[in-house]
Design a protein around this motif. Structure first.
Motif, PDB file in Angstrom:
ATOM      1  N   GLY A 125     -22.135  44.538 138.620  1.00 51.17           N
ATOM      2  CA  GLY A 125     -23.508  44.662 138.519  1.00 51.17           C
ATOM      3  C   GLY A 125     -24.151  45.835 139.411  1.00 51.17           C
ATOM      4  N   ALA A 126     -25.332  45.664 139.108  1.00 51.57           N
ATOM      5  CA  ALA A 126     -26.332  46.720 139.631  1.00 51.57           C
ATOM      6  C   ALA A 126     -26.178  46.626 141.306  1.00 51.57           C
ATOM      7  CB  ALA A 126     -27.871  46.373 139.493  1.00 51.57           C
ATOM      8  N   GLU A 131     -22.468  51.091 129.912  1.00 60.66           N
ATOM      9  CA  GLU A 131     -21.073  51.940 129.920  1.00 60.66           C
ATOM     10  C   GLU A 131     -20.287  51.649 131.106  1.00 60.66           C
ATOM     11  OE1 GLU A 131     -17.920  53.386 128.731  1.00 60.66           O
ATOM     12  OE2 GLU A 131     -19.602  52.755 127.244  1.00 60.66           O
ATOM     13  N   ALA A 132     -20.981  51.769 132.261  1.00 58.78           N
ATOM     14  CA  ALA A 132     -20.564  51.602 133.670  1.00 58.78           C
ATOM     15  C   ALA A 132     -19.956  50.284 133.797  1.00 58.78           C
ATOM     16  CB  ALA A 132     -21.722  51.845 134.777  1.00 58.78           C
ATOM     17  N   ALA A 134     -24.966  42.487 133.453  1.00 59.87           N
ATOM     18  CA  ALA A 134     -23.498  42.923 133.075  1.00 59.87           C
ATOM     19  C   ALA A 134     -22.842  42.099 132.273  1.00 59.87           C
ATOM     20  CB  ALA A 134     -22.594  42.952 134.753  1.00 59.87           C
ATOM     21  N   ALA A 135     -23.277  40.613 132.193  1.00 62.91           N
ATOM     22  CA  ALA A 135     -22.638  39.651 131.088  1.00 62.91           C
ATOM     23  C   ALA A 135     -23.176  40.130 129.734  1.00 62.91           C
ATOM     24  CB  ALA A 135     -22.930  38.465 131.468  1.00 62.91           C
ATOM     25  N   GLY A 136     -24.314  40.494 129.848  1.00 63.98           N
ATOM     26  CA  GLY A 136     -24.936  40.940 128.437  1.00 63.98           C
ATOM     27  C   GLY A 136     -24.278  42.262 128.071  1.00 63.98           C
ATOM     28  N   ALA A 137     -23.803  43.012 129.048  1.00 64.65           N
ATOM     29  CA  ALA A 137     -23.283  44.376 128.409  1.00 64.65           C
ATOM     30  C   ALA A 137     -21.778  44.167 127.859  1.00 64.65           C
ATOM     31  CB  ALA A 137     -23.322  45.315 129.566  1.00 64.65           C
ATOM     32  N   LEU A 138     -21.273  43.027 128.505  1.00 64.72           N
ATOM     33  CA  LEU A 138     -19.912  42.618 128.056  1.00 64.72           C
ATOM     34  C   LEU A 138     -20.143  41.834 126.679  1.00 64.72           C
ATOM     35  CD1 LEU A 138     -18.179  42.031 131.454  1.00 64.72           C
ATOM     36  CD2 LEU A 138     -17.833  43.998 129.819  1.00 64.72           C
TER      37      LEU A 138
END
Length: 68
Positions: free
Chosen positions: A8-9, A30-31, A52-56
């Motif tokens: 995460g951030a 992307e990271a 991060a969960a949303g990005a995945l």
């Protein structure tokens, strides 16, 4: 026994390093995906920030109501 990782951030995950968590800083989608793909096989638990969960593509789903 496996290890714990967090993705995460920076502001959201750096404090977890004090507890021995393997921190992967990822500031954009992307990271996050790169960090996820690079996790070693020894990791048995991954803590994801909401972003991060949303990005995945992992989203919390509301429980389904059955019946009425």
């Amino acid at each position: 026994m496996g290890t714990v990782a967090a993705i995460g951030a920076r502001a959201d995950v750096t404090g977890l390093a004090l507890a021995g968590v393997e921190v992967r800083v990822a500031e954009d989608a992307e990271a996050v995906r790169r960090a996820w793909r690079s996790l070693p096989g020894t990791v048995t638990l991954v803590v994801l920030t909401r972003a991060a969960a949303g990005a995945l593509g992992r989203r919390r789903r509301r429980p389904r109501r059955i019946g009425r």
